[in-house]
Motif scaffolding. Structure first.
Motif, PDB file in Angstrom:
ATOM      1  N   LYS A  33       0.834  -1.213   0.000  1.00  0.00           N
ATOM      2  CA  LYS A  33       0.000   0.000   0.000  1.00  0.00           C
ATOM      3  C   LYS A  33       0.867   1.260   0.000  1.00  0.00           C
ATOM      4  CE  LYS A  33      -4.018  -2.029   2.253  1.00  0.00           C
ATOM      5  NZ  LYS A  33      -4.828  -2.105   3.476  1.00  0.00           N
ATOM      6  N   MET A  34       1.930   1.236   0.791  1.00  0.00           N
ATOM      7  CA  MET A  34       2.844   2.387   0.852  1.00  0.00           C
ATOM      8  C   MET A  34       3.523   2.610  -0.500  1.00  0.00           C
ATOM      9  SD  MET A  34       2.888   3.733   4.001  1.00  0.00           S
ATOM     10  CE  MET A  34       4.493   4.444   4.289  1.00  0.00           C
ATOM     11  N   GLY A  40       1.796   7.003  -6.698  1.00  0.00           N
ATOM     12  CA  GLY A  40       0.807   8.025  -7.009  1.00  0.00           C
ATOM     13  C   GLY A  40       1.276   9.425  -6.648  1.00  0.00           C
ATOM     14  N   GLN A  41       1.849   9.563  -5.465  1.00  0.00           N
ATOM     15  CA  GLN A  41       2.277  10.885  -5.009  1.00  0.00           C
ATOM     16  C   GLN A  41       3.446  11.425  -5.821  1.00  0.00           C
ATOM     17  OE1 GLN A  41       3.014  10.652  -0.766  1.00  0.00           O
ATOM     18  NE2 GLN A  41       0.891  11.147  -0.305  1.00  0.00           N
ATOM     19  N   ILE A  42       4.419  10.600  -6.101  1.00  0.00           N
ATOM     20  CA  ILE A  42       5.602  11.076  -6.822  1.00  0.00           C
ATOM     21  C   ILE A  42       5.246  11.390  -8.273  1.00  0.00           C
ATOM     22  CG2 ILE A  42       6.661   8.898  -7.611  1.00  0.00           C
ATOM     23  CD1 ILE A  42       8.583  11.608  -5.789  1.00  0.00           C
ATOM     24  N   SER A  43       4.349  10.609  -8.860  1.00  0.00           N
ATOM     25  CA  SER A  43       3.902  10.879 -10.230  1.00  0.00           C
ATOM     26  C   SER A  43       3.183  12.223 -10.305  1.00  0.00           C
ATOM     27  CB  SER A  43       2.954   9.781 -10.725  1.00  0.00           C
ATOM     28  OG  SER A  43       3.604   8.545 -10.777  1.00  0.00           O
ATOM     29  N   LYS A  63       7.348  24.421  -2.252  1.00  0.00           N
ATOM     30  CA  LYS A  63       6.420  23.648  -1.412  1.00  0.00           C
ATOM     31  C   LYS A  63       6.395  22.176  -1.842  1.00  0.00           C
ATOM     32  CE  LYS A  63       3.379  27.497  -0.276  1.00  0.00           C
ATOM     33  NZ  LYS A  63       2.054  28.103  -0.451  1.00  0.00           N
ATOM     34  N   LEU A  64       6.364  21.948  -3.154  1.00  0.00           N
ATOM     35  CA  LEU A  64       6.325  20.576  -3.659  1.00  0.00           C
ATOM     36  C   LEU A  64       7.612  19.823  -3.350  1.00  0.00           C
ATOM     37  CD1 LEU A  64       4.604  21.297  -7.080  1.00  0.00           C
ATOM     38  CD2 LEU A  64       3.667  19.867  -5.247  1.00  0.00           C
ATOM     39  N   THR A  65       8.741  20.485  -3.515  1.00  0.00           N
ATOM     40  CA  THR A  65      10.010  19.815  -3.231  1.00  0.00           C
ATOM     41  C   THR A  65      10.132  19.497  -1.746  1.00  0.00           C
ATOM     42  OG1 THR A  65      11.197  21.928  -3.070  1.00  0.00           O
ATOM     43  CG2 THR A  65      11.236  20.820  -5.211  1.00  0.00           C
TER      44      THR A  65
END
Length: 127
Positions: A33-34, A40-43, A63-65
């Motif tokens: 799951k992680m 998903g998050q990194i994409s 902020k994103l970095t």
């Protein structure tokens, strides 16, 4: 725990799930799951960085970095993390440049390499 190894042992290791495994107390379902959340998050984050860069929104990039850096550490993506740090240094200058264009393209490539390897190792289908 029977986590899959990186499938191509002759290449540079793209990720190491030791920290994630410890956080999940070696629960394989939780690790999977992680990994899925990480993918998903990194994409999404790299897409948002590219968009913010095209809009010259360096505050949003910052902020994103800041959000991405811990993920790279937790998932043991040292090659990607090193490239990200170098790119982040260029972002901090807040100047659009061909060097930064190349760094972003390289980051995108490395992110896709890591994601591809994880999907392969964990049998995660491409969507």
């Amino acid at each position: 725990m029977n986590l899959p190894p990186n499938s191509d042992s002759s290449s540079v290791k793209l990720y190491d799930l030791q920290v994630v495994s410890q956080m999940c107390r070696a629960n394989e379902e939780q690790v999977l799951k992680m990994v899925e959340v990480f993918i998903g998050q990194i994409s999404q984050s790299i897409k948002e960085i590219e968009t913010a860069y095209s809009e010259k929104d360096f505050l949003k990039i910052k902020k994103l970095t800041h959000k991405i850096k811990p993920l790279l550490t937790y998932f043991g993506t040292s090659k990607l993390e090193q490239e990200f740090i170098l790119t982040d240094e260029l972002f901090s200058k807040e100047i659009v440049s061909s060097e930064l264009d190349l760094k972003i393209a390289n980051l995108n490539f490395l992110i896709h390499e890591v994601i591809s390897q994880m999907k392969k190792d964990f049998n995660i289908p491409n969507i």
